[in-house]
Design an enzyme around this catalytic site. Sequence first.
Site, PDB file in Angstrom:
ATOM      1  CG  ASP A   8      -1.687   1.192   1.460  1.00 21.78           C
ATOM      2  OD1 ASP A   8      -2.317   1.634   0.484  1.00 21.78           O
ATOM      3  OD2 ASP A   8      -1.707   1.743   2.587  1.00 21.78           O
ATOM      4  CG  ASP A  10      -1.708   7.508   0.478  1.00 20.50           C
ATOM      5  OD1 ASP A  10      -0.848   8.375   0.301  1.00 20.50           O
ATOM      6  OD2 ASP A  10      -2.623   7.264  -0.349  1.00 20.50           O
ATOM      7  CB  SER A 117      -3.725   7.525  -3.791  1.00 16.33           C
ATOM      8  OG  SER A 117      -3.474   8.839  -4.237  1.00 16.33           O
ATOM      9  CG  ASP A 171      -1.795   2.436   6.503  1.00 23.10           C
ATOM     10  OD1 ASP A 171      -2.145   2.064   5.361  1.00 23.10           O
ATOM     11  OD2 ASP A 171      -2.039   3.561   6.939  1.00 23.10           O
TER      12      ASP A 171
END
Length: 213
Positions: A8, A10, A117, A171
């Site tokens: 991932d 961000d 994103s 996260d």
Amino acid sequence: RIEGAIFDLDGVIVDTAKYHYSAWKKLANMLGFEFTEKDNEKLKGVSRKESLEILLKIGGKENEFSEAQKEELMDIKNSWYLEYINKLTEDEILPGAKELILTLKEQGIKTGLATASKNAMLILERLNIKDLFDAIVDGTQISRAKPDPEIFLKCAQKLKIDPQKCVVFEDAAAGIKAAKLAGMFAVGVGSCDMLGEADIVICSLDQLIKELK
Ligand code: BG6
Ligand code: MG
């Protein structure tokens, strides 16, 4: 055996959550309500549209805007967010991220990036790490957001690796869920109470790279 590692962006490779938070907070304030850091947790891993819906609900304004107005609000938020992203530098790559990716590559493991994103390409350029990934799937290439497994399955497909042979670093709870639904091994990066569904949880990529050494 693991053949692919999917990251991932961000919150795993770069701490952009604080910039998303500042921009969403500014939007909430513009609309006349408060938006706290705790509220911001709910937006992690979530698409831009869904983030706006959550934010409007927090402010009790979920029924006040048309779809066109919501598009405008998202554009305003994104323009504020981009002010931060345009100033992003390589120093903001989270500790251990680059080392881990390079170590995995040395061991013959293919690397992928799977992020909700739509600003991912710009962020990767600013951080100068685009070339670290064998496959990239971002928010412009998917129709269903995490926790749907689409993004990870698409990334595995691009890597030409069976999903069962992939490990995911995430996260956000929504991302862990998506990874598990894709049949992958899920590593939570952050705190155990938020990432309960992960196969293992580590504090940071830096911790992992130190343990590997
Ligand atoms: C995710 C972030 O990676 O991307 C979310 O965790 C964000 O907080 C989402 O809303 C969409 O990002 P963007 O850059 O397209 O607005
Ligand atoms: Mg994330």
